[in-house]
Design a protein around this motif. Structure first.
Motif, PDB file in Angstrom:
ATOM      1  N   PHE A 157      83.369  45.146  22.412  1.00 19.03           N
ATOM      2  CA  PHE A 157      82.093  44.616  21.939  1.00 19.03           C
ATOM      3  C   PHE A 157      82.100  43.091  21.817  1.00 19.03           C
ATOM      4  N   LYS A 158      83.207  42.496  21.430  1.00 17.97           N
ATOM      5  CA  LYS A 158      83.221  41.042  21.222  1.00 17.97           C
ATOM      6  C   LYS A 158      82.937  40.284  22.514  1.00 17.97           C
ATOM      7  N   SER A 159      83.529  40.733  23.606  1.00 16.39           N
ATOM      8  CA  SER A 159      83.344  40.028  24.882  1.00 16.39           C
ATOM      9  C   SER A 159      82.021  40.359  25.541  1.00 16.39           C
ATOM     10  N   ASN A 160      81.295  41.338  25.005  1.00 15.88           N
ATOM     11  CA  ASN A 160      80.025  41.729  25.613  1.00 15.88           C
ATOM     12  C   ASN A 160      78.803  41.271  24.828  1.00 15.88           C
ATOM     13  N   VAL A 161      79.002  40.617  23.709  1.00 23.95           N
ATOM     14  CA  VAL A 161      77.860  40.133  22.930  1.00 23.95           C
ATOM     15  C   VAL A 161      77.010  39.200  23.794  1.00 23.95           C
ATOM     16  N   GLY A 162      75.726  39.493  23.864  1.00 23.76           N
ATOM     17  CA  GLY A 162      74.808  38.682  24.656  1.00 23.76           C
ATOM     18  C   GLY A 162      74.632  39.152  26.080  1.00 23.76           C
ATOM     19  N   ASN A 163      75.463  40.101  26.519  1.00 26.80           N
ATOM     20  CA  ASN A 163      75.307  40.651  27.862  1.00 26.80           C
ATOM     21  C   ASN A 163      74.189  41.682  27.897  1.00 26.80           C
ATOM     22  N   SER A 164      73.684  41.948  29.090  1.00 29.59           N
ATOM     23  CA  SER A 164      72.640  42.947  29.277  1.00 29.59           C
ATOM     24  C   SER A 164      73.064  44.271  28.655  1.00 29.59           C
ATOM     25  N   GLY A 165      72.198  44.839  27.820  1.00 28.41           N
ATOM     26  CA  GLY A 165      72.509  46.073  27.132  1.00 28.41           C
ATOM     27  C   GLY A 165      73.191  45.870  25.798  1.00 28.41           C
ATOM     28  N   PHE A 166      73.532  44.616  25.485  1.00 31.45           N
ATOM     29  CA  PHE A 166      74.173  44.333  24.199  1.00 31.45           C
ATOM     30  C   PHE A 166      73.709  42.983  23.655  1.00 31.45           C
ATOM     31  N   THR A 167      72.457  42.642  23.971  1.00 33.42           N
ATOM     32  CA  THR A 167      71.880  41.418  23.432  1.00 33.42           C
ATOM     33  C   THR A 167      71.369  41.672  22.016  1.00 33.42           C
ATOM     34  N   VAL A 168      71.242  40.601  21.270  1.00 34.44           N
ATOM     35  CA  VAL A 168      70.682  40.701  19.921  1.00 34.44           C
ATOM     36  C   VAL A 168      69.283  41.295  19.981  1.00 34.44           C
ATOM     37  N   GLU A 169      68.514  40.886  20.992  1.00 34.57           N
ATOM     38  CA  GLU A 169      67.128  41.348  21.110  1.00 34.57           C
ATOM     39  C   GLU A 169      67.045  42.852  21.358  1.00 34.57           C
ATOM     40  N   GLU A 170      67.829  43.340  22.317  1.00 34.01           N
ATOM     41  CA  GLU A 170      67.783  44.770  22.642  1.00 34.01           C
ATOM     42  C   GLU A 170      68.280  45.621  21.480  1.00 34.01           C
ATOM     43  N   ARG A 171      69.352  45.195  20.864  1.00 33.40           N
ATOM     44  CA  ARG A 171      69.882  45.940  19.724  1.00 33.40           C
ATOM     45  C   ARG A 171      68.904  45.918  18.556  1.00 33.40           C
ATOM     46  N   GLY A 172      68.217  44.787  18.396  1.00 36.47           N
ATOM     47  CA  GLY A 172      67.217  44.692  17.337  1.00 36.47           C
ATOM     48  C   GLY A 172      66.046  45.631  17.561  1.00 36.47           C
ATOM     49  N   GLU A 173      65.632  45.780  18.817  1.00 31.73           N
ATOM     50  CA  GLU A 173      64.548  46.710  19.123  1.00 31.73           C
ATOM     51  C   GLU A 173      64.965  48.148  18.844  1.00 31.73           C
ATOM     52  N   PHE A 174      66.224  48.461  19.102  1.00 27.51           N
ATOM     53  CA  PHE A 174      66.722  49.807  18.804  1.00 27.51           C
ATOM     54  C   PHE A 174      66.692  50.042  17.296  1.00 27.51           C
ATOM     55  N   THR A 175      67.144  49.070  16.529  1.00 23.52           N
ATOM     56  CA  THR A 175      67.098  49.187  15.070  1.00 23.52           C
ATOM     57  C   THR A 175      65.671  49.365  14.587  1.00 23.52           C
ATOM     58  N   ALA A 176      64.747  48.608  15.177  1.00 25.43           N
ATOM     59  CA  ALA A 176      63.336  48.706  14.784  1.00 25.43           C
ATOM     60  C   ALA A 176      62.793  50.098  15.083  1.00 25.43           C
ATOM     61  N   LEU A 177      63.259  50.710  16.183  1.00 30.74           N
ATOM     62  CA  LEU A 177      62.816  52.060  16.512  1.00 30.74           C
ATOM     63  C   LEU A 177      63.331  53.062  15.476  1.00 30.74           C
ATOM     64  N   LEU A 178      64.580  52.924  15.083  1.00 27.21           N
ATOM     65  CA  LEU A 178      65.116  53.799  14.041  1.00 27.21           C
ATOM     66  C   LEU A 178      64.340  53.623  12.736  1.00 27.21           C
ATOM     67  N   ASP A 179      63.927  52.404  12.464  1.00 24.84           N
ATOM     68  CA  ASP A 179      63.167  52.122  11.243  1.00 24.84           C
ATOM     69  C   ASP A 179      61.786  52.775  11.254  1.00 24.84           C
ATOM     70  N   GLU A 180      61.347  53.183  12.435  1.00 27.83           N
ATOM     71  CA  GLU A 180      60.073  53.886  12.547  1.00 27.83           C
ATOM     72  C   GLU A 180      60.195  55.351  12.114  1.00 27.83           C
TER      73      GLU A 180
END
Length: 252
Positions: A157-180
């Protein structure tokens, strides 16, 4: 009720590698696939006892989703109204008495993140769509969501932070979906299990060494939690760079 989801990365190739053997062995009530990579008439599957529903991409050899179900759905919806996702065959919704089933193949942000804005717009449209469905009936969302949500869901995970599929934005959208009001079924039942992945690069020895990502999910409405019985990953099943995932529900 047993449900299976699998990104087959080209159904015709996967059939040559044993897809039908696995399909028959599992005897699932509902079997969802993503990335079929074909158009109407390019394959004939003899799936006795199953209704078949396909959402093809307009572009040949690209994307596409399908659902095979023993129970005939009340309604079937292709896409959510936005032309791009419908053109790419990424969303297929089946309505059953107890729930909506939404089979999804999420867009990839691409290695250089060139498609990240498209991905994030798609995420927001999906969230609105799921919110609309959830207002009238429980929802089971499955498929290749093309994001590893937590550090535990990716080997390096450390070397993949910011890569496609592990960006802050994409992960944040997943969290937002769970929050729904959605629950990640596998992680709910296996909160600290490491090494549980659903996708591996085709690079040499990567899968054998289990250097993978968990990017395939069954998400369920929180109200369905009492019906959740099991959520598994069949990492031993080959035929694609993804493996099948399994959800077992008890609606009795």
């Amino acid at each position: 009720m047993k449900l299976i989801s699998w990104n087959v990365n080209g159904l015709r190739a996967c059939v040559r590698k044993g897809f039908l053997d696995y399909f028959k062995e599992q005897d699932a009530d509902i079997f969802c696939i993503q990335e079929t990579k074909l158009q109407s008439g390019q394959i004939e599957l003899e799936l006795e006892g199953y209704h078949q529903y396909w959402n093809y991409a307009l572009k040949k050899g690209y994307s596409g989703t399908a659902v095979f179900t023993k129970q005939e759905p009340l309604t079937v919806t292709y896409g959510v109204g936005e032309s791009e996702s419908e053109d790419e065959g990424r969303i297929l919704t089946l309505e059953f008495p107890e729930f909506y089933l939404v089979n999804v193949y999420a867009p990839n942000a691409q290695r250089d993140l060139a498609r990240l804005p498209v991905r994030l717009d798609w995420e927001r449209r999906m969230k609105d769509y799921l919110r609309q469905l959830k207002s009238s009936k429980s929802v089971i969302l499955c498929g290749d969501l093309n994001v590893a949500h937590q550090d535990i869901d990716i080997r390096n995970f450390k070397s993949n932070v910011g890569n496609s599929g592990f960006t802050v934005e994409e992960r944040g959208e997943f969290t937002a979906l769970l929050d729904e009001g959605f629950i990640d079924s596998f992680r709910h039942l296996n909160p600290v299990v490491e090494g549980a992945y659903t996708w591996w690069s085709y690079m040499r020895d990567v899968r054998a060494r289990n250097i993978g990502w968990r990017i395939d999910y069954f998400l369920i409405s929180d109200c369905l939690l009492p019906s959740l019985k099991a959520a598994d990953i069949h990492a031993e099943v080959l035929g694609s760079d993804h493996c099948p995932i399994v959800l077992e529900m008890d609606f009795a």
